[in-house]
Design a protein around this motif. Structure first.
Motif, PDB file in Angstrom:
ATOM      1  N   LEU A  47       4.855  -9.193   9.110  1.00 48.25           N
ATOM      2  CA  LEU A  47       4.611  -7.747   9.075  1.00 48.25           C
ATOM      3  C   LEU A  47       3.512  -7.353  10.049  1.00 48.25           C
ATOM      4  O   LEU A  47       3.609  -6.332  10.741  1.00 48.25           O
ATOM      5  CB  LEU A  47       4.250  -7.322   7.653  1.00 48.25           C
ATOM      6  N   TYR A  48       2.451  -8.166  10.108  1.00 43.64           N
ATOM      7  CA  TYR A  48       1.346  -7.847  11.029  1.00 43.64           C
ATOM      8  C   TYR A  48       1.816  -7.941  12.477  1.00 43.64           C
ATOM      9  O   TYR A  48       1.476  -7.084  13.308  1.00 43.64           O
ATOM     10  CB  TYR A  48       0.187  -8.810  10.769  1.00 43.64           C
ATOM     11  N   ASN A  49       2.595  -8.968  12.790  1.00 47.99           N
ATOM     12  CA  ASN A  49       3.094  -9.127  14.157  1.00 47.99           C
ATOM     13  C   ASN A  49       4.078  -8.020  14.544  1.00 47.99           C
ATOM     14  O   ASN A  49       4.273  -7.739  15.732  1.00 47.99           O
ATOM     15  CB  ASN A  49       3.755 -10.493  14.325  1.00 47.99           C
ATOM     16  N   GLN A  50       4.696  -7.390  13.534  1.00 47.99           N
ATOM     17  CA  GLN A  50       5.582  -6.254  13.782  1.00 47.99           C
ATOM     18  C   GLN A  50       4.812  -4.929  13.827  1.00 47.99           C
ATOM     19  O   GLN A  50       5.417  -3.864  13.915  1.00 47.99           O
ATOM     20  CB  GLN A  50       6.653  -6.189  12.688  1.00 47.99           C
ATOM     21  N   HIS A  51       3.477  -5.025  13.744  1.00 50.15           N
ATOM     22  CA  HIS A  51       2.596  -3.861  13.776  1.00 50.15           C
ATOM     23  C   HIS A  51       2.854  -2.919  12.599  1.00 50.15           C
ATOM     24  O   HIS A  51       2.685  -1.700  12.714  1.00 50.15           O
ATOM     25  CB  HIS A  51       2.729  -3.102  15.101  1.00 50.15           C
ATOM     26  N   ASP A  52       3.261  -3.501  11.481  1.00 53.32           N
ATOM     27  CA  ASP A  52       3.439  -2.714  10.264  1.00 53.32           C
ATOM     28  C   ASP A  52       2.114  -2.051   9.888  1.00 53.32           C
ATOM     29  O   ASP A  52       1.070  -2.717   9.815  1.00 53.32           O
ATOM     30  CB  ASP A  52       3.920  -3.617   9.125  1.00 53.32           C
TER      31      ASP A  52
END
Length: 389
Positions: A287-292
């Motif tokens: 999620l963090y890598n997807q800029h959620d």
């Protein structure tokens, strides 16, 4: 007369341990260099070397370079890595991590077993199977030499005294495995083992004082003071995650540091926002890598809180370096620069270097290897450089 004999025996054992430690730290090394380094005469070193060779713990590698004045080439000596092996375990939340090491600390093999949801009595059976397989496939001269366990809790006198993430079921791990395998068994807190790993395998051996902050389901600190692991009176030194937050209103449930910024707390916070009970570390990373947006918000809070923990660690212990052992930061290395930046901005004194431990699971296992190897070799009071191999 009896006292003189005892003193001679003690001196003999003291010298033989010193020579063994010198071989361990400087291998490969010639006897003439051992003599110079330890200020022992050559005949004493030769006699004690042959004692060690007879025990099988050292071996000859071949000839070194002759001196500039000529003469015979010296025979080089090293630890005999076929002497035997240690096996080291880390009780992770989802996995049991297993590493087998030779007597110099070299990694022979690594594996993990899925233990999520299992009781300790069931995990003990998996440990037994792992040891059985290791012994069956082993080709060393003396086989199993020692066992270590990394505990995510507190340990005192080789007993688990606090285990927030695992019900010990009254099982005395040290007694069970010492009785069954007739080898020394060591239990130690996992943050302490990470600190030992940095001291004995990496750059930490040059530091007198260092702290390793370990961020897993809880948060702990392994403290090295004057190159020695510091436990406190009851084995609870470094339990920084259990520090109580100041300022709670009367009657409120006391909140601990790890309630806000342990890996489990981060997963829980994001899970509440997402109304999901199925999140794990990998979900947070993705999620963090997807800029959620929610993941970014939660991890920004994590960054600030870890920076404050590091600042408190510096103020409390004044180490030369602070190491971080965190699988989450290991998978999201972009978190480390802002953590360091926040820490440097809030500290009122000279900031100390912040360094990541590269392989969080290997660190605890190799730290266990370092401590149990000292017991096996009777070198518990010696500095050992496991990177010398």
């Amino acid at each position: 007369m009896a006292g003189d004999v005892k003193n001679r025996e003690e001196l003999h054992e003291q010298n033989i341990r010193a020579i063994l430690a010198e071989v361990f730290n400087q291998q490969p090394i010639a006897r003439v260099d051992i003599s110079k380094n330890l200020s022992l005469n050559k005949s004493t070193v030769s006699a004690l070397y042959f004692d060690l060779k007879e025990r099988g713990v050292v071996s000859e590698l071949g000839e070194g370079q002759a001196s500039t004045s000529g003469g015979r080439k010296p025979v080089l000596i090293a630890i005999n890595n076929r002497y035997g092996f240690t096996i080291n375990f880390d009780f992770g939340y989802r996995h049991l991590h297993i590493m087998r090491n030779d007597i110099s600390g070299g990694i022979l093999d690594y594996s993990q077993a899925d233990v999520e949801g299992l009781r300790l009595s069931e995990i003990v059976q998996i440990i037994d199977e792992a040891i059985h397989d290791a012994r069956r496939n082993d080709r060393s001269e003396h086989g199993l030499l020692g066992i270590s366990f990394a505990i995510h809790g507190t340990v005192h006198n080789n007993q688990v005294t606090y285990s927030p993430f695992m019900d010990m079921e009254g099982i005395d791990l040290a007694n069970v495995f010492e009785t069954k395998y007739q080898v020394p068994v060591l239990l130690e807190n996992e943050a302490n083992l990470s600190a030992v790993y940095e001291r004995d395998f990496n750059d930490g051996h040059a530091l007198n004082n260092a702290v390793t902050v370990s961020i897993h389901r809880g948060i702990g600190a392994g403290i090295i003071v004057n190159k020695e692991l510091y436990h406190g009176d009851h084995g609870e030194a470094g339990e920084i995650g259990r520090s109580v937050i100041i300022g709670s209103a009367l009657g409120q449930t006391m909140m601990k540091v790890e309630d806000f910024c342990s890996e489990e707390a981060i997963i829980s916070q994001l899970g509440q926002i997402k109304a999901s009970q199925a999140l794990d570390r990998q979900s947070v990373v993705e999620l963090y890598n997807q800029h959620d947006e929610d993941a970014v918000t939660v991890l920004n809070g994590f960054i600030r809180n870890i920076a404050m923990i590091i600042s408190n660690v510096q103020n409390n212990y004044d180490p030369a370096t602070i190491f971080i052992n965190s699988p989450l930061i290991e998978e999201l290395p972009s978190l480390l620069p802002p953590i360091t930046d926040h820490y440097q901005k809030m500290t009122k004194s000279n900031p100390v270097p912040i360094k990541m431990i590269a392989d969080s699971h290997a660190a605890t296992l190799q730290g266990g290897c370092a401590l149990i190897t000292r017991q096996v070799l009777d070198l518990e009071n010696f500095e050992l450089n496991f990177s010398a191999k």
